[in-house]
Design a protein around this motif. Sequence first.
Motif, PDB file in Angstrom:
ATOM      1  N   GLN A 209       0.836  -1.207   0.000  1.00  0.00           N
ATOM      2  CA  GLN A 209       0.000   0.000   0.000  1.00  0.00           C
ATOM      3  C   GLN A 209       0.866   1.251   0.000  1.00  0.00           C
ATOM      4  N   ASP A 210       1.866   1.269   0.857  1.00  0.00           N
ATOM      5  CA  ASP A 210       2.772   2.430   0.933  1.00  0.00           C
ATOM      6  C   ASP A 210       3.562   2.580  -0.360  1.00  0.00           C
ATOM      7  N   VAL A 212       2.752   1.540  -3.412  1.00  0.00           N
ATOM      8  CA  VAL A 212       1.883   1.978  -4.502  1.00  0.00           C
ATOM      9  C   VAL A 212       1.617   3.481  -4.400  1.00  0.00           C
ATOM     10  N   SER A 213       1.356   3.968  -3.211  1.00  0.00           N
ATOM     11  CA  SER A 213       1.118   5.407  -3.022  1.00  0.00           C
ATOM     12  C   SER A 213       2.327   6.223  -3.452  1.00  0.00           C
ATOM     13  N   PHE A 214       3.516   5.723  -3.117  1.00  0.00           N
ATOM     14  CA  PHE A 214       4.749   6.436  -3.457  1.00  0.00           C
ATOM     15  C   PHE A 214       5.025   6.399  -4.955  1.00  0.00           C
ATOM     16  N   ARG A 215       4.748   5.251  -5.577  1.00  0.00           N
ATOM     17  CA  ARG A 215       5.152   5.052  -6.965  1.00  0.00           C
ATOM     18  C   ARG A 215       4.156   5.598  -7.985  1.00  0.00           C
ATOM     19  N   ARG A 216       2.966   5.973  -7.559  1.00  0.00           N
ATOM     20  CA  ARG A 216       1.980   6.480  -8.516  1.00  0.00           C
ATOM     21  C   ARG A 216       2.507   7.656  -9.323  1.00  0.00           C
ATOM     22  N   GLU A 217       3.372   8.443  -8.706  1.00  0.00           N
ATOM     23  CA  GLU A 217       3.911   9.622  -9.390  1.00  0.00           C
ATOM     24  C   GLU A 217       5.268   9.338 -10.027  1.00  0.00           C
ATOM     25  N   ILE A 228      -0.293  -0.436 -11.832  1.00  0.00           N
ATOM     26  CA  ILE A 228      -0.834   0.883 -11.487  1.00  0.00           C
ATOM     27  C   ILE A 228      -1.524   1.528 -12.688  1.00  0.00           C
ATOM     28  N   SER A 238      -8.017  -0.530  -8.656  1.00  0.00           N
ATOM     29  CA  SER A 238      -8.074   0.137  -7.357  1.00  0.00           C
ATOM     30  C   SER A 238      -6.804  -0.188  -6.574  1.00  0.00           C
ATOM     31  N   PRO A 239      -6.475   0.620  -5.548  1.00  0.00           N
ATOM     32  CA  PRO A 239      -5.298   0.312  -4.718  1.00  0.00           C
ATOM     33  C   PRO A 239      -5.342  -1.099  -4.134  1.00  0.00           C
ATOM     34  N   SER A 240      -6.511  -1.540  -3.697  1.00  0.00           N
ATOM     35  CA  SER A 240      -6.606  -2.882  -3.105  1.00  0.00           C
ATOM     36  C   SER A 240      -6.354  -3.959  -4.152  1.00  0.00           C
TER      37      SER A 240
END
Length: 418
Positions: A209-210, A212-217, A228, A238-240
């Motif tokens: 989860q962490d 994916v949030s970091f790598r989206r950009e 992604i 979705s993130p899940s």
Amino acid sequence: MTNHRPAASGCPVGLGTTDLVDPTLYSGGDPHPEWARLRALDSLSWHQVDADRGFWSVVKYADTEFVLRNTELFTSERGTMLELLGMDDPAGGQQLVVTDPPRHTIMQARLKKALALRAVDRQRDMIRDLVLELVEPLGDGGVFDFAQAMIEMPMSVTGTMIGLPRADWPWLTRLTAACIAADDPEYQEPGGKEATLATAHRELFVYFQDLVSFRREQLSDDLLSVLISTRFEGRHMSPSEIVANCYSLLLGANVTTPHAPNFVLAEFVETDVLRDWAAHPEVHTTAVEESLRWSSPVNHMLRYATRDLVLHGTEIAAGDAVVVWLGSANRDDDEFPGGETFDIRRKPNKHLAFGIGPHYCVGHSVARVTIKTLFEELLDRYEDFQSAGKAERMVSNFVSGYKHVPITARRRRRTAAG
């Protein structure tokens, strides 16, 4: 005459039958005699786990192929491991392995393309470098735990392809091993099996989860970026869904890739098999396929019948659990003449180590290229393989594998021309 599901009882049906659910059967016993007995029956056999849960055992090659190909008759969405027997998998419909077609096919498309053989071929140099790094200590002359190196191998390869920081690989390897072998004391937390699974799942999912949030950009050409940026049903995953499939990719790699090599070194280290293989590099492809058939690293797959049907002279009711035993199907003499013989020149060899049908392992090309590269380098660079202690099996009813294979070897002498 068809066989019917017997009334529930607190123990497996049939006096003297072997408990195929018992993880110690695969670490300290031998399931093959029981599988051979079941293959000789003219019907499926019912295995009662407890008062409320049981399943049909599918042990023949043709029956296993039928179950895995027919996703409209046998669903994977309630779960695919005996660990979840009688419960619904919370990742059903989100994770590829527990999603049925046609949704599965649409979700898988981009990932399948990214892991196709042509794409993996471009990674061969990277895979070779990682393999050489892992087996380099074997040339020092001391005892080398081959299985531990192999357990690290899929994280090195798949971790690189997903884009996971190298510093995290050892920790992630430990967590994924705990997920597939939570009964094994070596991987178990103080709280026991349930605590081990809860901790490993929580830490892996939070980690992804962490990430994916970091790598989206910061998207690139790695597999995490593929997940992604994948769109289906008019939206991005979705993130899940992304997290569930990252988890599935790691788990799949850690189950399949290490154990075919481990079986070969554990069971044939002081036989003519390795010498014959090394002397005839032209058999690399067939020998790798035979190592996959022989080891059958994914021990079983669970499905549930979606409607009443008859299979192998047996009436299966809608909702009944069905377990296919891949290790049994891959030794079925009807498909593999002399199935109990390890033959590095076996051909044809349509084994089911990666499954079959819509859920055929999406990472099979990565696994095959990695294992072939390993044996190319191992047998070209080293010789005089010797056992240096007792090999130890994993305590698991899901993964068929070794966790320790201590060996020694020496570097091959090179001539001036070589």
